[in-house]
Enzyme design. Structure first.
Site, PDB file in Angstrom:
ATOM      1  N   CYS A 272       0.814  -1.224   0.000  1.00  0.00           N
ATOM      2  CA  CYS A 272       0.000   0.000   0.000  1.00  0.00           C
ATOM      3  C   CYS A 272       0.848   1.275   0.000  1.00  0.00           C
ATOM      4  O   CYS A 272       1.423   1.576  -1.033  1.00  0.00           O
ATOM      5  CB  CYS A 272      -1.019  -0.030   1.125  1.00  0.00           C
ATOM      6  SG  CYS A 272      -2.520   0.851   0.648  1.00  0.00           S
ATOM      7  N   HIS A 356      -4.235  -5.186   0.152  1.00  0.00           N
ATOM      8  CA  HIS A 356      -3.777  -5.705   1.443  1.00  0.00           C
ATOM      9  C   HIS A 356      -3.731  -7.226   1.502  1.00  0.00           C
ATOM     10  O   HIS A 356      -4.720  -7.867   1.832  1.00  0.00           O
ATOM     11  CB  HIS A 356      -4.642  -5.129   2.561  1.00  0.00           C
ATOM     12  CG  HIS A 356      -4.385  -3.677   2.734  1.00  0.00           C
ATOM     13  ND1 HIS A 356      -3.368  -3.197   3.525  1.00  0.00           N
ATOM     14  CD2 HIS A 356      -4.933  -2.614   2.133  1.00  0.00           C
ATOM     15  CE1 HIS A 356      -3.323  -1.891   3.428  1.00  0.00           C
ATOM     16  NE2 HIS A 356      -4.260  -1.486   2.589  1.00  0.00           N
ATOM     17  N   GLU A 358      -2.486  -8.915   3.704  1.00  0.00           N
ATOM     18  CA  GLU A 358      -2.711  -9.336   5.094  1.00  0.00           C
ATOM     19  C   GLU A 358      -4.195  -9.319   5.449  1.00  0.00           C
ATOM     20  O   GLU A 358      -4.568  -9.706   6.566  1.00  0.00           O
ATOM     21  CB  GLU A 358      -1.921  -8.441   6.053  1.00  0.00           C
ATOM     22  CG  GLU A 358      -2.556  -7.095   6.399  1.00  0.00           C
ATOM     23  CD  GLU A 358      -2.443  -6.050   5.281  1.00  0.00           C
ATOM     24  OE1 GLU A 358      -1.989  -6.398   4.177  1.00  0.00           O
ATOM     25  OE2 GLU A 358      -2.838  -4.897   5.515  1.00  0.00           O
TER      26      GLU A 358
HETATM   27  N1  GLN Z   1      -3.388   1.702   3.338  1.00  0.00           N
HETATM   28  C1  GLN Z   1      -2.445   2.495   2.899  1.00  0.00           C
HETATM   29  O1  GLN Z   1      -1.246   2.256   3.085  1.00  0.00           O
HETATM   30  C2  GLN Z   1      -2.885   3.772   2.239  1.00  0.00           C
HETATM   31  C3  GLN Z   1      -1.808   4.470   1.448  1.00  0.00           C
HETATM   32  C4  GLN Z   1      -2.091   5.939   1.189  1.00  0.00           C
HETATM   33  N2  GLN Z   1      -2.223   6.651   2.416  1.00  0.00           N
HETATM   34  C5  GLN Z   1      -3.346   6.075   0.352  1.00  0.00           C
HETATM   35  O2  GLN Z   1      -4.344   6.542   0.824  1.00  0.00           O
HETATM   36  O3  GLN Z   1      -3.349   5.729  -0.799  1.00  0.00           O
END
Ligand code: GLN
Length: 381
Positions: A272, A356, A358
């Protein structure tokens, strides 16, 4: 007795509901999440820092709150918006109601609003800056005007570096997660996990650390601003770049460290925000999305095998596929909107995923990416 609450959006929309957490005022970027379960994991995901989360599933709080399902040590979201809070929370693990949990963490929540109408606004106009007033703050003839003013005063997430704000301040060892002896490691005891991974904490979710630990990683978690030389001094087999809140672009310290770490040929895996930072460090650019991806049922395609996985997502920024340099290859794409979901370096042992693996909450279809990271570290030995 029900206490009033007001939610206002920068576009002028106002919703009246009931306060279900702390009294007071909060502001942030209002986003919607479509997951049907996992409100506790969502509230405690550090990536939701400065975001007010509305859940599209209508009944939230049914199973109460338990000490096991948290993704960090406190609530990270700036506020919670729901349709309906059940009168009774019931689950064998429940130790607290959602309402008490919000209040005890001084987090504001609003219920009894039309979350469908709200979601359609966010879907059509994109994530909106917003504010919630709760309790006495939401009373009085000027309450709507004050809510609107607070919504419009929020500067927005673009340009906001929050990774260094939510990161741990000192490094620590992570030990939780059952390590079953893996193939080829018959002599390895629990204390001698074969891979040492240094994990950058930009707002890391606990389940990422658990899934690495359960695959035989000994983890050293380090603050977001740790220089690359300090990471290399820990003699890692691999480096992990975590998820995290805010805009990746202003995280210049992280981008610089990742560029230096890439030169060491140490295997790198990002999730992410970590994915977005690997893209930036490799010369691509990132963009702010409209309403982003927040949910637990997003189809993502593996471009090499054609396989489609149902994935957990939470992001409002994305690496722009059109800007990938020759050293970056697209590996995954969202089947909802075609945006980039995975990349790998063609010249270095480094790869990353936007969604994700996870889960927490969500399906585990992408978990094999953790195994891929393990294989990369094994191959480098
Ligand atoms: N879950 C995250 O790591 C989000 C990554 C980043 N803050 C976004 O909004 O795209």
């Amino acid at each position: 007795m029900n206490k009033p609450a007001i939610l206002a959006l920068e576009d002028g929309s106002v919703f009246h509901g009931t306060a279900i957490g702390a009294d007071g005022q909060t502001s942030g970027e209002v986003v919607f999440n479509t997951a049907m379960t996992g409100y506790q994991e969502i509230l405690t995901d550090p990536s939701y820092s400065r975001q007010i989360v509305t859940l599209t599933y209508p009944h939230i709080g049914n199973t109460g709150i338990n000490p096991e399902d948290v993704e960090s040590s406190s609530i990270a979201a700036a506020g919670l918006v729901i349709r309906d809070l059940p009168l009774v929370a019931s689950n064998f693990r429940s130790t607290q109601s959602l309402s008490d949990y919000l209040s005890s963490h001084n987090v504001i929540g609003i219920a009894d609003i039309d979350t469908r109408r709200l979601t359609r606004i966010l879907r059509d106009k994109g994530a909106q800056n917003g504010a919630i007033l709760a309790g006495a703050e939401a009373e009085g003839a000027d309450a709507e005007a004050r809510a609107l003013e607070a919504a419009r005063a929020f500067p927005g997430l673009k340009g906001m570096d929050l990774a260094k704000v939510v990161s741990c301040t000192e490094g620590y060892e992570w030990t939780e997660g059952e390590w079953a002896l893996g193939e080829g490691y018959a002599d390895t005891t629990k204390e001698e996990r074969p891979f040492h991974v240094v994990a950058y904490d930009y707002g890391v979710k606990f389940n990422i650390l658990r899934m690495l630990a359960s695959r035989g990683c000994r983890l050293t978690v380090v603050p977001a601003q740790t220089p690359s030389a300090e990471v290399m001094a820990l003699n890692p087999d691999g480096i992990f770049l975590s998820n995290g809140p805010g805009d990746p672009e202003p995280c210049d310290y992280a981008i610089k460290a990742i560029q230096e770490l890439l030169e060491t040929e140490t295997p790198i895996f990002g999730i992410c925000l970590g994915h977005q930072l690997l893209a930036l460090a490799s010369g691509a650019t990132t963009v702010k999305m409209g309403h982003g991806h927040h949910g637990a049922n997003h189809p993502v395609q593996d471009l090499d095998t054609g396989h489609v996985m149902i994935t957990s997502q939470n992001h409002g920024f994305a690496a722009d596929e059109a800007t990938l340099p020759d050293t970056l290859r697209a590996t995954h794409r969202s089947l909802f909107d075609g945006t980039l979901q995975g990349i790998e370096r063609t010249d270095k042992p480094a790869f990353s995923f936007q969604g994700h693996p996870e889960a927490s909450p969500g399906p585990r279809d992408v978990a094999p990416l953790f195994d891929r990271f393990i294989e990369m570290m094994r191959a480098r030995r």
